[in-house]
Scaffold this motif. Structure first.
Motif, PDB file in Angstrom:
ATOM      1  N   LEU A 160       5.943  11.334   1.547  1.00  0.00           N
ATOM      2  CA  LEU A 160       6.877  10.056   1.999  1.00  0.00           C
ATOM      3  C   LEU A 160       8.381  10.214   1.253  1.00  0.00           C
ATOM      4  O   LEU A 160       9.148  10.083   2.837  1.00  0.00           O
ATOM      5  CB  LEU A 160       6.371   8.917   1.785  1.00  0.00           C
ATOM      6  CG  LEU A 160       5.214   8.369   2.481  1.00  0.00           C
ATOM      7  CD1 LEU A 160       4.536   6.962   1.537  1.00  0.00           C
ATOM      8  CD2 LEU A 160       5.224   8.187   3.801  1.00  0.00           C
ATOM      9  N   THR A 175      11.664   1.725   4.170  1.00  0.00           N
ATOM     10  CA  THR A 175       9.861   2.002   4.588  1.00  0.00           C
ATOM     11  C   THR A 175       9.147   2.926   4.319  1.00  0.00           C
ATOM     12  O   THR A 175       7.799   2.767   4.426  1.00  0.00           O
ATOM     13  CB  THR A 175      10.659   3.310   6.244  1.00  0.00           C
ATOM     14  OG1 THR A 175      11.501   2.419   6.777  1.00  0.00           O
ATOM     15  CG2 THR A 175       9.626   3.806   6.877  1.00  0.00           C
ATOM     16  N   THR A 179       5.463   1.615   2.903  1.00  0.00           N
ATOM     17  CA  THR A 179       4.157   2.520   3.802  1.00  0.00           C
ATOM     18  C   THR A 179       3.588   2.784   2.195  1.00  0.00           C
ATOM     19  O   THR A 179       2.331   2.946   2.834  1.00  0.00           O
ATOM     20  CB  THR A 179       4.828   3.386   4.506  1.00  0.00           C
ATOM     21  OG1 THR A 179       5.658   3.275   5.953  1.00  0.00           O
ATOM     22  CG2 THR A 179       3.697   4.330   4.377  1.00  0.00           C
ATOM     23  N   LYS A 182       1.258  -0.449   2.292  1.00  0.00           N
ATOM     24  CA  LYS A 182       0.431  -1.011   3.199  1.00  0.00           C
ATOM     25  C   LYS A 182      -0.582   0.676   3.090  1.00  0.00           C
ATOM     26  O   LYS A 182      -1.719   0.076   4.292  1.00  0.00           O
ATOM     27  CB  LYS A 182       1.597  -0.690   4.587  1.00  0.00           C
ATOM     28  CG  LYS A 182       0.299  -1.255   5.309  1.00  0.00           C
ATOM     29  CD  LYS A 182       1.735  -1.085   7.121  1.00  0.00           C
ATOM     30  CE  LYS A 182       0.752  -1.660   7.828  1.00  0.00           C
ATOM     31  NZ  LYS A 182       1.776  -1.322   9.688  1.00  0.00           N
ATOM     32  N   TYR A 183      -0.210   1.877   3.298  1.00  0.00           N
ATOM     33  CA  TYR A 183      -1.211   2.422   3.607  1.00  0.00           C
ATOM     34  C   TYR A 183      -1.936   2.874   1.881  1.00  0.00           C
ATOM     35  O   TYR A 183      -2.679   3.236   2.277  1.00  0.00           O
ATOM     36  CB  TYR A 183      -0.328   3.948   4.137  1.00  0.00           C
ATOM     37  CG  TYR A 183       0.141   3.752   5.798  1.00  0.00           C
ATOM     38  CD1 TYR A 183      -1.202   3.906   6.347  1.00  0.00           C
ATOM     39  CD2 TYR A 183       0.576   2.877   5.406  1.00  0.00           C
ATOM     40  CE1 TYR A 183      -0.985   3.339   7.773  1.00  0.00           C
ATOM     41  CE2 TYR A 183       1.051   3.161   6.499  1.00  0.00           C
ATOM     42  CZ  TYR A 183       1.098   2.993   7.837  1.00  0.00           C
ATOM     43  OH  TYR A 183       1.025   2.829   9.294  1.00  0.00           O
ATOM     44  N   PHE A 184      -1.581   2.598   1.081  1.00  0.00           N
ATOM     45  CA  PHE A 184      -1.974   2.684   0.045  1.00  0.00           C
ATOM     46  C   PHE A 184      -2.847   1.446  -1.223  1.00  0.00           C
ATOM     47  O   PHE A 184      -3.754   1.567  -0.991  1.00  0.00           O
ATOM     48  CB  PHE A 184      -1.540   3.560  -0.924  1.00  0.00           C
ATOM     49  CG  PHE A 184      -2.397   4.237  -1.898  1.00  0.00           C
ATOM     50  CD1 PHE A 184      -3.115   5.051  -2.475  1.00  0.00           C
ATOM     51  CD2 PHE A 184      -1.790   3.952  -3.701  1.00  0.00           C
ATOM     52  CE1 PHE A 184      -3.632   5.244  -3.280  1.00  0.00           C
ATOM     53  CE2 PHE A 184      -2.672   4.285  -4.603  1.00  0.00           C
ATOM     54  CZ  PHE A 184      -3.293   5.291  -4.550  1.00  0.00           C
TER      55      PHE A 184
ATOM     56  N   ILE B 148       4.231   8.587  11.426  1.00  0.00           N
ATOM     57  CA  ILE B 148       3.643   8.328   9.726  1.00  0.00           C
ATOM     58  C   ILE B 148       2.379   7.804   9.605  1.00  0.00           C
ATOM     59  O   ILE B 148       1.772   8.817   8.429  1.00  0.00           O
ATOM     60  CB  ILE B 148       4.623   7.288   8.731  1.00  0.00           C
ATOM     61  CG1 ILE B 148       6.228   7.501   9.656  1.00  0.00           C
ATOM     62  CG2 ILE B 148       4.388   6.629   8.089  1.00  0.00           C
ATOM     63  CD1 ILE B 148       7.385   5.900   9.458  1.00  0.00           C
ATOM     64  N   PHE B 151       1.301  11.157   9.733  1.00  0.00           N
ATOM     65  CA  PHE B 151       1.504  13.092   8.847  1.00  0.00           C
ATOM     66  C   PHE B 151       0.509  11.991   7.600  1.00  0.00           C
ATOM     67  O   PHE B 151       0.511  12.967   7.012  1.00  0.00           O
ATOM     68  CB  PHE B 151       2.806  12.321   8.317  1.00  0.00           C
ATOM     69  CG  PHE B 151       3.269  13.363   7.543  1.00  0.00           C
ATOM     70  CD1 PHE B 151       3.608  14.944   7.260  1.00  0.00           C
ATOM     71  CD2 PHE B 151       3.905  12.477   6.017  1.00  0.00           C
ATOM     72  CE1 PHE B 151       4.256  15.256   6.884  1.00  0.00           C
ATOM     73  CE2 PHE B 151       4.666  13.217   5.482  1.00  0.00           C
ATOM     74  CZ  PHE B 151       5.204  15.211   5.726  1.00  0.00           C
ATOM     75  N   ILE B 152       0.263  11.108   6.617  1.00  0.00           N
ATOM     76  CA  ILE B 152      -0.283  10.680   5.426  1.00  0.00           C
ATOM     77  C   ILE B 152      -1.367  11.229   6.017  1.00  0.00           C
ATOM     78  O   ILE B 152      -2.241  11.942   4.662  1.00  0.00           O
ATOM     79  CB  ILE B 152       0.497   8.834   5.634  1.00  0.00           C
ATOM     80  CG1 ILE B 152       1.166   8.135   4.865  1.00  0.00           C
ATOM     81  CG2 ILE B 152      -0.969   8.396   4.534  1.00  0.00           C
ATOM     82  CD1 ILE B 152       1.929   7.761   4.502  1.00  0.00           C
ATOM     83  N   TYR B 183      -8.895   5.275  -0.507  1.00  0.00           N
ATOM     84  CA  TYR B 183      -7.657   4.968  -0.486  1.00  0.00           C
ATOM     85  C   TYR B 183      -6.626   4.348   0.362  1.00  0.00           C
ATOM     86  O   TYR B 183      -6.021   4.323   0.198  1.00  0.00           O
ATOM     87  CB  TYR B 183      -7.055   5.737  -1.741  1.00  0.00           C
ATOM     88  CG  TYR B 183      -7.992   5.582  -2.914  1.00  0.00           C
ATOM     89  CD1 TYR B 183      -7.242   5.017  -3.803  1.00  0.00           C
ATOM     90  CD2 TYR B 183      -9.852   6.367  -2.437  1.00  0.00           C
ATOM     91  CE1 TYR B 183      -7.859   5.093  -5.480  1.00  0.00           C
ATOM     92  CE2 TYR B 183     -10.196   6.348  -4.597  1.00  0.00           C
ATOM     93  CZ  TYR B 183      -9.490   5.309  -5.705  1.00  0.00           C
ATOM     94  OH  TYR B 183     -10.177   5.746  -6.629  1.00  0.00           O
ATOM     95  N   PHE B 184      -7.419   5.218   1.615  1.00  0.00           N
ATOM     96  CA  PHE B 184      -6.846   4.258   2.791  1.00  0.00           C
ATOM     97  C   PHE B 184      -6.966   4.530   3.996  1.00  0.00           C
ATOM     98  O   PHE B 184      -6.245   3.789   4.602  1.00  0.00           O
ATOM     99  CB  PHE B 184      -6.348   6.529   3.304  1.00  0.00           C
ATOM    100  CG  PHE B 184      -5.469   6.606   4.956  1.00  0.00           C
ATOM    101  CD1 PHE B 184      -4.187   6.322   4.352  1.00  0.00           C
ATOM    102  CD2 PHE B 184      -5.790   6.272   6.141  1.00  0.00           C
ATOM    103  CE1 PHE B 184      -3.580   6.437   5.154  1.00  0.00           C
ATOM    104  CE2 PHE B 184      -5.371   6.314   7.252  1.00  0.00           C
ATOM    105  CZ  PHE B 184      -3.801   6.196   6.753  1.00  0.00           C
ATOM    106  N   GLY B 187      -7.500   0.223   3.880  1.00  0.00           N
ATOM    107  CA  GLY B 187      -5.848  -0.446   3.751  1.00  0.00           C
ATOM    108  C   GLY B 187      -5.649  -0.377   5.038  1.00  0.00           C
ATOM    109  O   GLY B 187      -3.980  -1.845   5.375  1.00  0.00           O
ATOM    110  N   ILE B 188      -5.946   0.747   6.720  1.00  0.00           N
ATOM    111  CA  ILE B 188      -5.520  -0.008   8.084  1.00  0.00           C
ATOM    112  C   ILE B 188      -6.456  -0.126   8.883  1.00  0.00           C
ATOM    113  O   ILE B 188      -5.925  -0.741   9.938  1.00  0.00           O
ATOM    114  CB  ILE B 188      -4.764   1.202   8.487  1.00  0.00           C
ATOM    115  CG1 ILE B 188      -5.677   2.414   8.240  1.00  0.00           C
ATOM    116  CG2 ILE B 188      -3.589   1.341   7.190  1.00  0.00           C
ATOM    117  CD1 ILE B 188      -4.824   3.376   8.654  1.00  0.00           C
TER     118      ILE B 188
END
Lengths: 199, 199
Positions: A160, A175, A179, A182-184, B148, B151-152, B183-184, B187-188
DNA sequence: AACTGACCGAAATAAAAATTCAGTCATTTA
DNA sequence: TAAATGACTGAATTTTTATTTCGGTCAGTT
């Protein structure tokens, strides 16, 4: 006296390595700054590499102190991890020696510079790993391999900040923070003291 | 006839670039393999770079076909994304040209090789980004910046496969898959059709 | 005995010479 | 006479040779 000389040499070396990098720092240079005969350096350190490692060890300790200060703070766990990563990368991008070594690796590819930076990274990973293990013991985190977890956290944060900027415009700090959470964190935190923005 | 010659040249170039890389492929070499005068190549392509881009475009299309096949499958969304990333990196580590270019970048640092690999990566990111956007439109995913997110995802997958191996013993595929999800995705993902193993 | 710095040669760097190759264009071919 | 060719050119790279740098030693000094 002997101790004094040793300190003189270390200080001179630290200054020179930070200023010129590993390769461009010569033993003559160090001897001159330390106001010591070149041979004297070899009374205390077997060779250039050993002297450099002494300096590096100091930098690693410095970094650990910063991280310790952070983890002593009274903050939610995910916040602490985030800040440790943040400070670590910040540290690396502020500390003269680390900076110079990165530049040297990029421009000249000195193997010693690469090794030193790897060592710094490895120490950080070990540190985070211990923090995660501790958090798991306190049941703040889902069980899981702390080595994988620390590695991913580090990589995610790095992605990031550093990596993203190679393709796009830098993300602002909020951000990144959002992020990162949020994503982890959301995925592994057992309790979620952070407020999700949407819905 | 003209078309025939063009194809001959492209085939010869593709073969040579894949075999020797960008730099070590000479226009004389291509002309010889294509059984064509060197000047003829310049009737169809302005220069070496343009010819190379023609080949690269074919590779990109090839990669997209593989991804398309994957995303057409009837599978949970997170499973699809995982498999697209998996196949993309697999593709890159199997395809002769991509392989040769990586090696060339590592060993010689040819700028053209770097650019080509970046292009491949960029196309993959764009592809995943579109997939995520579509999934968001179908409400399979939380809202968020798909750029984002893609990319992640890419970085996370890469971390677990390529980067991890630089420090430790490779993780087995199941661990990677599980970790990627744990881990990902967790979360989303709005709905979680995947069964968590523990507790 | 602690310290020094002139000295050594391996390794890095710079300079010079030799070679390679992308792109052109006068000539050939069909 | 348009399409195709490959000998040719010079810029750039590679190889070779000359020069310099610097980590480490050790005989001599303090």
């Amino acid at each position: 006296m002997s101790l004094d000389r040793r300190k003189q040499i270390i200080d001179a070396a630290a200054k020179s390595f930070a200023l010129f990098g590993y390769k461009a720092t010569t033993m003559d240079q160090i001897a001159k700054i330390a106001q010591v005969g070149k041979g004297t350096i070899y009374t205390f350190f077997a060779n250039k590499e050993e002297l450099f490692n002494e300096i590096l060890q100091q930098v690693i300790l410095e970094m650990k102190h910063i991280a310790d200060r952070e983890s002593a703070e009274q903050r939610p766990f995910h916040e602490k991890v985030f800040r440790i990563l943040d400070q670590a990368l910040e540290f690396r991008s502020r500390h003269e020696l680390a900076m110079k070594l990165s530049q040297e690796l990029r421009d000249v590819g000195t193997p010693m510079a690469k090794e030193a930076l790897n060592r710094l990274e490895s120490e950080l990973l070990t540190y985070i790993e211990a923090q995660l293990q501790a958090a798991m013991d306190r049941s703040e985190l889902e069980q899981g391999d702390p080595r994988i977890m620390s590695f991913i956290m580090y990589q995610l944060y790095r992605s990031l900040t550093t990596e993203w900027n190679k393709l796009y415009e830098p993300l602002d700090k909020d951000t990144i923070k959002e992020t990162f959470y949020k994503y982890f964190m959301k995925g592994i935190l057992r309790v979620t003291p952070y407020e999700s923005k949407d819905e």
